[in-house]
Write a protein that holds these residues in place. Sequence first.
Motif, PDB file in Angstrom:
ATOM      1  N   ALA A 323       7.032   2.921  15.267  1.00  0.00           N
ATOM      2  CA  ALA A 323       5.795   2.138  15.380  1.00  0.00           C
ATOM      3  C   ALA A 323       5.411   1.693  13.977  1.00  0.00           C
ATOM      4  N   CYS A 324       4.908   0.468  13.870  1.00  0.00           N
ATOM      5  CA  CYS A 324       4.514  -0.077  12.573  1.00  0.00           C
ATOM      6  C   CYS A 324       3.029  -0.436  12.608  1.00  0.00           C
ATOM      7  N   VAL A 325       2.281   0.160  11.683  1.00  0.00           N
ATOM      8  CA  VAL A 325       0.860  -0.175  11.521  1.00  0.00           C
ATOM      9  C   VAL A 325       0.731  -0.903  10.192  1.00  0.00           C
ATOM     10  N   GLU A 326       0.171  -2.113  10.240  1.00  0.00           N
ATOM     11  CA  GLU A 326       0.083  -2.930   9.028  1.00  0.00           C
ATOM     12  C   GLU A 326      -1.372  -3.298   8.757  1.00  0.00           C
ATOM     13  N   ALA A 365      -2.273  10.114   2.436  1.00  0.00           N
ATOM     14  CA  ALA A 365      -1.694   9.290   3.501  1.00  0.00           C
ATOM     15  C   ALA A 365      -0.175   9.346   3.472  1.00  0.00           C
ATOM     16  N   GLU A 366       0.402   9.210   2.277  1.00  0.00           N
ATOM     17  CA  GLU A 366       1.870   9.235   2.170  1.00  0.00           C
ATOM     18  C   GLU A 366       2.430  10.588   2.591  1.00  0.00           C
ATOM     19  N   GLN A 367       1.774  11.685   2.188  1.00  0.00           N
ATOM     20  CA  GLN A 367       2.257  13.016   2.552  1.00  0.00           C
ATOM     21  C   GLN A 367       2.195  13.230   4.066  1.00  0.00           C
ATOM     22  N   ILE A 368       1.144  12.726   4.701  1.00  0.00           N
ATOM     23  CA  ILE A 368       1.029  12.845   6.160  1.00  0.00           C
ATOM     24  C   ILE A 368       2.144  12.055   6.838  1.00  0.00           C
ATOM     25  N   VAL A 369       2.377  10.833   6.358  1.00  0.00           N
ATOM     26  CA  VAL A 369       3.434   9.985   6.941  1.00  0.00           C
ATOM     27  C   VAL A 369       4.806  10.642   6.750  1.00  0.00           C
ATOM     28  N   LYS A 370       5.045  11.201   5.565  1.00  0.00           N
ATOM     29  CA  LYS A 370       6.324  11.895   5.315  1.00  0.00           C
ATOM     30  C   LYS A 370       6.483  13.096   6.242  1.00  0.00           C
ATOM     31  N   ALA A 371       5.372  13.799   6.498  1.00  0.00           N
ATOM     32  CA  ALA A 371       5.424  14.956   7.403  1.00  0.00           C
ATOM     33  C   ALA A 371       5.812  14.541   8.817  1.00  0.00           C
ATOM     34  N   HIS A 372       5.625  13.250   9.155  1.00  0.00           N
ATOM     35  CA  HIS A 372       6.039  12.705  10.452  1.00  0.00           C
ATOM     36  C   HIS A 372       7.409  12.019  10.360  1.00  0.00           C
ATOM     37  N   GLN A 373       8.142  12.288   9.265  1.00  0.00           N
ATOM     38  CA  GLN A 373       9.459  11.658   9.006  1.00  0.00           C
ATOM     39  C   GLN A 373       9.386  10.133   8.915  1.00  0.00           C
ATOM     40  N   GLY A 374       8.210   9.642   8.550  1.00  0.00           N
ATOM     41  CA  GLY A 374       8.045   8.199   8.410  1.00  0.00           C
ATOM     42  C   GLY A 374       7.962   7.779   6.961  1.00  0.00           C
ATOM     43  N   CYS A 375       7.578   6.542   6.722  1.00  0.00           N
ATOM     44  CA  CYS A 375       7.428   6.046   5.352  1.00  0.00           C
ATOM     45  C   CYS A 375       6.264   5.060   5.287  1.00  0.00           C
ATOM     46  N   ILE A 376       5.706   4.927   4.100  1.00  0.00           N
ATOM     47  CA  ILE A 376       4.610   3.983   3.887  1.00  0.00           C
ATOM     48  C   ILE A 376       5.029   3.039   2.773  1.00  0.00           C
ATOM     49  N   GLN A 377       4.883   1.747   3.006  1.00  0.00           N
ATOM     50  CA  GLN A 377       5.325   0.726   2.055  1.00  0.00           C
ATOM     51  C   GLN A 377       4.141  -0.114   1.610  1.00  0.00           C
ATOM     52  N   GLY A 383      -4.243 -10.404  -7.706  1.00  0.00           N
ATOM     53  CA  GLY A 383      -5.006 -11.568  -7.269  1.00  0.00           C
ATOM     54  C   GLY A 383      -4.579 -12.140  -5.939  1.00  0.00           C
ATOM     55  N   LYS A 384      -3.563 -11.523  -5.293  1.00  0.00           N
ATOM     56  CA  LYS A 384      -3.045 -12.086  -4.036  1.00  0.00           C
ATOM     57  C   LYS A 384      -3.104 -11.099  -2.877  1.00  0.00           C
ATOM     58  N   GLY A 385      -3.963 -10.103  -2.990  1.00  0.00           N
ATOM     59  CA  GLY A 385      -4.115  -9.152  -1.901  1.00  0.00           C
ATOM     60  C   GLY A 385      -2.981  -8.152  -1.830  1.00  0.00           C
ATOM     61  N   ALA A 386      -3.003  -7.317  -0.771  1.00  0.00           N
ATOM     62  CA  ALA A 386      -1.985  -6.274  -0.603  1.00  0.00           C
ATOM     63  C   ALA A 386      -1.705  -6.057   0.870  1.00  0.00           C
ATOM     64  N   VAL A 387      -0.469  -5.650   1.151  1.00  0.00           N
ATOM     65  CA  VAL A 387      -0.067  -5.296   2.514  1.00  0.00           C
ATOM     66  C   VAL A 387       0.437  -3.855   2.497  1.00  0.00           C
ATOM     67  N   PHE A 388      -0.193  -2.993   3.295  1.00  0.00           N
ATOM     68  CA  PHE A 388       0.278  -1.614   3.466  1.00  0.00           C
ATOM     69  C   PHE A 388       0.895  -1.506   4.849  1.00  0.00           C
ATOM     70  N   ARG A 389       2.100  -0.971   4.883  1.00  0.00           N
ATOM     71  CA  ARG A 389       2.858  -0.897   6.140  1.00  0.00           C
ATOM     72  C   ARG A 389       3.283   0.564   6.369  1.00  0.00           C
TER      73      ARG A 389
END
Length: 398
Positions: A323-326, A365-377, A383-389
Amino acid sequence: MSDQTDEANLLIVDDLPENLLALDALLKAPGIRVHQAESAEQALELLLRHEFALAILDVQMPGMDGFQLAELMRGTERTKQIPIVFVSAAGRELNYAFKGYETGAVDFMHKPLDTHAVRSKVSVFVDLYRNRKRMARQLEELERSRREQEVLLNELRRTKAELEDAVRMRDDFMSIVSHELKTPLNTLILEVQLRKLQLGRNNLAAFTEDKLRHMVDKDERQVQSLIRLIDDMLDVSRIRTGKLSIRPTEVDIGKLVASMVENFAPQMEASGCPLLFQRPESLIGVWDEFRIEQVVANLLTNAMRYGAGKPVQVSVSRQGESACVEVRDQGIGISSKSLERIFCQFERAEGSESSAGLGLGLFIAEQIVKAHQGCIQVESEEGKGAVFRVLLPLNAGA
């Protein structure tokens, strides 16, 4: 000769077996092993197999004589350091001794051999060999000790650097904590003092229903800020000790994110960052619902702080078996320098010094995602915003 820990090999070369037997009997002693060769060819085979403290060569042999064998030995890396003693029955007038020294011999003996002289000379060369071996071992020990000390020194340097980092991190942490905790506490203390003053003056008109509601709402916000800060610190402590609990259950992540968006919408609107979200179809996986809510809340809080009063887009989709949350904002963005350490403890993006928080949100957040074997990007430019995935395997709880 006394027994030594280093066994010394001696090579004797003579084409007459009786001479070899006699010399062997003369040289035998504790700690000495005598190898016999009846020709230069046999001697070369022995030289390839053993390390010798001394070679005693007969000059006159059929085929390759002693001088030729010595020249071969001197021309070979493995045998060029072996001391050579020549033995000859020929008369001194043939000047063999001079030729022997020319080929690199250390001594020249005439037959019949003087028993005492032979044993004495061999003893000297055996002692020299043993001393050389002992020194070589000592040098190896010294070199090994030097390498071990170098490794230890490097470890000490690393430990020192880690300790310095830990002290610096502790100081940063204490500085940030003291500042962040003071903000809601000072507000609460000020509110309490004002109410106490009004009560002391018996001014009950200051406590109308509307004003009380406003006071309670304000107090609740400050208390929630304190709780959030304390929860972050507790989570970091749990992460460090490996005790961050994950309790997976079946979760519809689309429904979870929709609920989070609904809760955050009023705050985001007030900050000028309206949330744009289209609820997806049901997407069920096995995760810890509370922990995933923490991750989404951190990303939404981050977008609100740095969103520069522009809309924030949130989406949920399926990507393969994940699942991808962006969360995409159009705010101040993140510099390449900050991107390298944005998921570290107590790190906040440049230009965020005035923002609340300990700089722990993305780390947690990253540690929680890693604990679920996932990744956060993260993808961003200044000046152009950010995307967290956030990518979470659908069966992470298994």
